[in-house]
Scaffold this motif. Sequence first.
Motif, short mmCIF file in Angstrom:
data_model
loop_
_atom_site.label_atom_id
_atom_site.label_comp_id
_atom_site.label_asym_id
_atom_site.label_seq_id
_atom_site.Cartn_x
_atom_site.Cartn_y
_atom_site.Cartn_z
N GLU A 86 0.97 -1.06 0.09
CA GLU A 86 0.14 0.10 -0.06
C GLU A 86 0.77 1.34 -0.01
O GLU A 86 1.92 1.16 0.44
CB GLU A 86 -0.96 -0.07 1.42
CG GLU A 86 -1.76 -1.30 1.51
CD GLU A 86 -2.23 -1.27 2.82
OE1 GLU A 86 -1.86 -0.70 3.87
OE2 GLU A 86 -2.92 -2.29 2.89
N PRO A 87 0.34 2.30 -0.44
CA PRO A 87 1.39 3.50 -0.36
C PRO A 87 1.76 3.77 1.04
O PRO A 87 2.74 4.29 1.04
CB PRO A 87 0.04 4.52 -0.95
CG PRO A 87 -0.75 3.96 -1.98
CD PRO A 87 -0.85 2.38 -1.25
N GLU A 88 1.00 3.56 1.99
CA GLU A 88 1.63 3.72 3.39
C GLU A 88 2.71 3.01 3.81
O GLU A 88 3.28 3.18 4.81
CB GLU A 88 0.27 3.38 4.33
CG GLU A 88 -0.95 4.45 4.18
CD GLU A 88 -1.65 4.44 3.05
OE1 GLU A 88 -2.40 5.01 2.74
OE2 GLU A 88 -1.68 2.94 2.39
N ASP A 89 3.10 1.99 2.84
CA ASP A 89 3.91 1.16 3.15
C ASP A 89 5.53 1.71 2.62
O ASP A 89 6.49 1.14 2.87
CB ASP A 89 4.13 -0.24 2.56
CG ASP A 89 3.04 -1.01 3.14
OD1 ASP A 89 2.21 -1.63 2.41
OD2 ASP A 89 2.91 -1.29 4.53
N THR A 90 5.45 2.94 2.09
CA THR A 90 6.48 3.60 1.49
C THR A 90 7.64 4.03 2.53
O THR A 90 7.03 4.67 3.65
CB THR A 90 6.18 4.84 0.64
OG1 THR A 90 5.40 4.41 -0.58
CG2 THR A 90 7.19 5.56 0.40
N GLY A 91 8.58 3.93 2.55
CA GLY A 91 9.65 4.36 3.35
C GLY A 91 10.98 3.53 3.25
O GLY A 91 11.18 2.86 2.53
N GLU A 92 11.95 3.83 4.32
CA GLU A 92 13.25 3.22 4.50
C GLU A 92 13.09 2.17 5.42
O GLU A 92 12.77 2.21 6.23
CB GLU A 92 14.30 4.24 4.90
CG GLU A 92 15.64 3.79 4.74
CD GLU A 92 16.31 4.01 3.27
OE1 GLU A 92 15.36 4.70 2.46
OE2 GLU A 92 17.46 3.78 2.99
N TYR A 93 13.61 0.86 4.88
CA TYR A 93 13.34 -0.39 5.35
C TYR A 93 14.71 -0.56 6.02
O TYR A 93 15.91 -0.63 5.36
CB TYR A 93 12.79 -1.22 4.62
CG TYR A 93 11.22 -1.39 4.41
CD1 TYR A 93 10.86 -0.27 3.74
CD2 TYR A 93 10.51 -2.06 5.11
CE1 TYR A 93 9.68 -0.05 3.54
CE2 TYR A 93 9.21 -2.00 4.94
CZ TYR A 93 8.37 -0.99 4.28
OH TYR A 93 6.97 -0.86 4.10
N PHE A 94 14.65 -1.21 7.20
CA PHE A 94 15.96 -1.34 7.88
C PHE A 94 16.13 -3.04 8.64
O PHE A 94 15.01 -3.27 9.31
CB PHE A 94 16.51 -0.53 8.96
CG PHE A 94 16.40 0.98 8.66
CD1 PHE A 94 15.23 1.73 8.83
CD2 PHE A 94 17.58 1.57 8.52
CE1 PHE A 94 15.38 3.07 8.44
CE2 PHE A 94 17.69 2.82 7.95
CZ PHE A 94 16.55 3.75 7.94
N CYS A 95 16.96 -3.49 8.66
CA CYS A 95 17.17 -4.76 9.35
C CYS A 95 17.95 -4.54 10.51
O CYS A 95 18.86 -3.56 10.76
CB CYS A 95 17.64 -5.91 8.71
SG CYS A 95 19.35 -5.86 7.90
N ALA A 96 17.65 -5.32 11.72
CA ALA A 96 18.50 -4.96 12.93
C ALA A 96 18.68 -6.15 13.68
O ALA A 96 17.96 -7.06 13.41
CB ALA A 96 17.65 -3.85 13.82
N LYS A 97 19.71 -6.03 14.34
CA LYS A 97 19.94 -7.25 15.17
C LYS A 97 19.41 -7.12 16.63
O LYS A 97 19.61 -5.78 17.03
CB LYS A 97 21.81 -7.54 15.29
CG LYS A 97 22.09 -8.84 16.15
CD LYS A 97 23.79 -8.58 16.14
CE LYS A 97 24.25 -9.64 17.24
NZ LYS A 97 24.23 -9.07 18.55
#
Length: 119
Positions: A86-97
């Motif tokens: 969805e348009p609301e899913d737009t963004g910067e995605y990060f993985c993390a430990k």
Amino acid sequence: EVQLVESGEGSVEPGGSLKLSCAASGFSFSRSYMRWFRQAPGKGLEWLSSIRPDGATRYADSVKGRFTTSRDNAKNTLYLQMNSLEPEDTGEYFCAKSNAFSGTTYTNRGQGTQVTVSS
């Protein structure tokens, strides 16, 4: 040194799918808890999912049923399969430990990869 490198950046139309990857190094990935986060433009960091070393997962309500987190311990790689975007899913995605399955804290984070959902 812990390193987390996300990939899979892309632009898709609403309803589309995208799969992100996170290559991990510098620590025992197979024994680590991992998380996915995102940051939408102008908003704070949002926790999306967590995965245990054995593959058990939990998700934020905003992505439950649409996103799937998995891991390949032999490849030291974390994945985020995103469907019904969805348009609301737009963004910067990060993985993390992380040091835990519960909660949303993390010890190390990648540099992020951009996801844009737009028609």
